[in-house]
Every structure is written in C-alpha cells, then in structure tokens.
Design a protein around this motif. Structure first.
Motif, PDB file in Angstrom:
ATOM      1  N   ASN A  18       3.438   5.788  -5.375  1.00  0.00           N
ATOM      2  CA  ASN A  18       3.176   5.973  -7.125  1.00  0.00           C
ATOM      3  C   ASN A  18       2.255   7.070  -7.283  1.00  0.00           C
ATOM      4  O   ASN A  18       2.247   7.761  -8.413  1.00  0.00           O
ATOM      5  CB  ASN A  18       3.057   4.460  -7.533  1.00  0.00           C
ATOM      6  N   LEU A  19       1.120   6.844  -6.549  1.00  0.00           N
ATOM      7  CA  LEU A  19      -0.109   7.869  -7.004  1.00  0.00           C
ATOM      8  C   LEU A  19       0.497   8.997  -6.661  1.00  0.00           C
ATOM      9  O   LEU A  19      -0.017  10.064  -7.473  1.00  0.00           O
ATOM     10  CB  LEU A  19      -1.046   7.482  -5.853  1.00  0.00           C
ATOM     11  N   TYR A  20       1.097   9.699  -5.802  1.00  0.00           N
ATOM     12  CA  TYR A  20       1.632  10.882  -5.395  1.00  0.00           C
ATOM     13  C   TYR A  20       2.573  11.107  -6.671  1.00  0.00           C
ATOM     14  O   TYR A  20       2.435  12.282  -7.131  1.00  0.00           O
ATOM     15  CB  TYR A  20       2.294  10.918  -4.098  1.00  0.00           C
ATOM     16  N   THR A  21       3.407  10.421  -6.939  1.00  0.00           N
ATOM     17  CA  THR A  21       4.354  10.669  -7.955  1.00  0.00           C
ATOM     18  C   THR A  21       3.679  11.072  -9.400  1.00  0.00           C
ATOM     19  O   THR A  21       3.733  12.013 -10.023  1.00  0.00           O
ATOM     20  CB  THR A  21       5.368   9.452  -8.196  1.00  0.00           C
ATOM     21  N   GLU A  22       2.675  10.083  -9.624  1.00  0.00           N
ATOM     22  CA  GLU A  22       2.087  10.421 -10.760  1.00  0.00           C
ATOM     23  C   GLU A  22       0.930  11.781 -10.810  1.00  0.00           C
ATOM     24  O   GLU A  22       1.070  12.625 -11.666  1.00  0.00           O
ATOM     25  CB  GLU A  22       0.887   9.108 -10.939  1.00  0.00           C
ATOM     26  N   LEU A  23       0.498  11.914  -9.698  1.00  0.00           N
ATOM     27  CA  LEU A  23      -0.207  13.481  -9.557  1.00  0.00           C
ATOM     28  C   LEU A  23       0.678  14.346  -9.604  1.00  0.00           C
ATOM     29  O   LEU A  23       0.189  15.654 -10.048  1.00  0.00           O
ATOM     30  CB  LEU A  23      -1.150  13.395  -8.362  1.00  0.00           C
TER      31      LEU A  23
ATOM     32  N   ARG B  56      -3.871  11.506   0.745  1.00  0.00           N
ATOM     33  CA  ARG B  56      -4.348  11.414   2.436  1.00  0.00           C
ATOM     34  C   ARG B  56      -5.826  10.840   2.290  1.00  0.00           C
ATOM     35  O   ARG B  56      -6.034  10.429   2.956  1.00  0.00           O
ATOM     36  CB  ARG B  56      -4.100  12.711   2.816  1.00  0.00           C
ATOM     37  N   ALA B  57      -6.531  11.357   1.258  1.00  0.00           N
ATOM     38  CA  ALA B  57      -7.750  11.122   1.096  1.00  0.00           C
ATOM     39  C   ALA B  57      -7.985   9.584   0.910  1.00  0.00           C
ATOM     40  O   ALA B  57      -8.884   8.786   1.241  1.00  0.00           O
ATOM     41  CB  ALA B  57      -8.570  11.967   0.100  1.00  0.00           C
ATOM     42  N   HIS B  58      -7.239   8.873  -0.093  1.00  0.00           N
ATOM     43  CA  HIS B  58      -7.186   7.657  -0.474  1.00  0.00           C
ATOM     44  C   HIS B  58      -6.732   6.920   0.734  1.00  0.00           C
ATOM     45  O   HIS B  58      -7.518   5.872   1.161  1.00  0.00           O
ATOM     46  CB  HIS B  58      -6.286   7.280  -1.541  1.00  0.00           C
ATOM     47  N   MET B  59      -5.870   7.242   1.663  1.00  0.00           N
ATOM     48  CA  MET B  59      -5.231   6.429   2.783  1.00  0.00           C
ATOM     49  C   MET B  59      -6.318   6.521   3.733  1.00  0.00           C
ATOM     50  O   MET B  59      -6.521   5.638   4.581  1.00  0.00           O
ATOM     51  CB  MET B  59      -4.024   7.277   3.295  1.00  0.00           C
TER      52      MET B  59
ATOM     53  N   LYS C 171       0.775  -0.968  -0.017  1.00  0.00           N
ATOM     54  CA  LYS C 171       0.067   0.040   0.074  1.00  0.00           C
ATOM     55  C   LYS C 171       0.938   1.414   0.013  1.00  0.00           C
ATOM     56  O   LYS C 171       0.735   2.322  -0.476  1.00  0.00           O
ATOM     57  CB  LYS C 171      -1.005   0.041   1.284  1.00  0.00           C
ATOM     58  N   LYS C 172       1.977   1.226   0.905  1.00  0.00           N
ATOM     59  CA  LYS C 172       2.841   2.491   1.017  1.00  0.00           C
ATOM     60  C   LYS C 172       3.278   2.830  -0.433  1.00  0.00           C
ATOM     61  O   LYS C 172       3.695   3.982  -0.696  1.00  0.00           O
ATOM     62  CB  LYS C 172       3.872   2.184   1.903  1.00  0.00           C
ATOM     63  N   ILE C 173       4.012   1.588  -1.213  1.00  0.00           N
ATOM     64  CA  ILE C 173       4.476   1.935  -2.468  1.00  0.00           C
ATOM     65  C   ILE C 173       3.362   2.290  -3.634  1.00  0.00           C
ATOM     66  O   ILE C 173       3.572   3.310  -4.438  1.00  0.00           O
ATOM     67  CB  ILE C 173       4.965   0.368  -3.142  1.00  0.00           C
ATOM     68  N   SER C 174       1.994   1.869  -3.394  1.00  0.00           N
ATOM     69  CA  SER C 174       1.047   2.517  -4.285  1.00  0.00           C
ATOM     70  C   SER C 174       0.522   3.897  -3.881  1.00  0.00           C
ATOM     71  O   SER C 174       0.351   4.566  -4.912  1.00  0.00           O
ATOM     72  CB  SER C 174      -0.128   1.317  -4.360  1.00  0.00           C
ATOM     73  N   TYR C 175       0.764   4.348  -2.855  1.00  0.00           N
ATOM     74  CA  TYR C 175       0.474   5.640  -2.425  1.00  0.00           C
ATOM     75  C   TYR C 175       1.469   6.656  -2.962  1.00  0.00           C
ATOM     76  O   TYR C 175       1.606   7.790  -3.301  1.00  0.00           O
ATOM     77  CB  TYR C 175       0.334   5.689  -1.044  1.00  0.00           C
TER      78      TYR C 175
END
Length: 91
Positions: free
Chosen positions: A10-15, A39-42, A4-8
C-alpha cells in the motif's frame, strides 16, 4: 508477516501515485524512488520515519520528505541520566 507485506504494498502504491503526479520524494534530504522508501521502512527494526509535506501556495503537495527519527537519544525506563550529578542528601 502478511499484514506487513500488504502495508508495504500500500505504501509503494501510494508513493508511486505521488511520483506520477510530479511530487519530489526525499529520504533524509536525498531524492528517492518509491521502492527505496519502502525498502528503508522494511529494514528499520527500531525507529521510524516521519513524513513532512511541502505544499505550494495553492495547497498542492510539491515535496514529500521522509525523515529518520532516531530513538537512541531517549532514556530507557528505569535508567538514570548519568550526565547529571545525583542528589545524595538523606532525609
């Protein structure tokens, strides 16, 4: 938890890349930073966010919206809809 930490991350980097390229990022209609979206996703234990891309006439992304999908209106398995009268006809 590591996945999950890695996916968050990756999401941050993408955004962050979208933001650098001038894409407007929204959550439920309000402007948001990449960190606010992550943060909203988490914190969402149930439900999810749907992405909605708005593009210009040349096909370039202008706005990326995250829309909260509320799952509370769905029926739970095994429960009947109490708002409808039940058919009590015996066969």
């Amino acid at each position: 938890m590591r996945k999950k930490k890695i996916s968050y991350q990756n999401l941050y980097t993408e955004l962050e890349g979208f933001e650098r390229n001038g894409v407007c990022i929204l959550i439920d209609g309000s402007h948001a930073s990449p960190l606010q979206v992550v943060r909203a996703h988490m914190v969402r234990e149930e439900g999810a966010y749907m992405r909605d891309y708005e593009v210009d006439k040349n096909g370039h992304i202008e706005t990326l919206s995250f829309i909260n999908i509320n799952h509370t209106g769905k029926k739970k398995k095994g429960k009947e809809d109490q708002s409808k009268p039940r058919d009590r006809t015996e066969i």
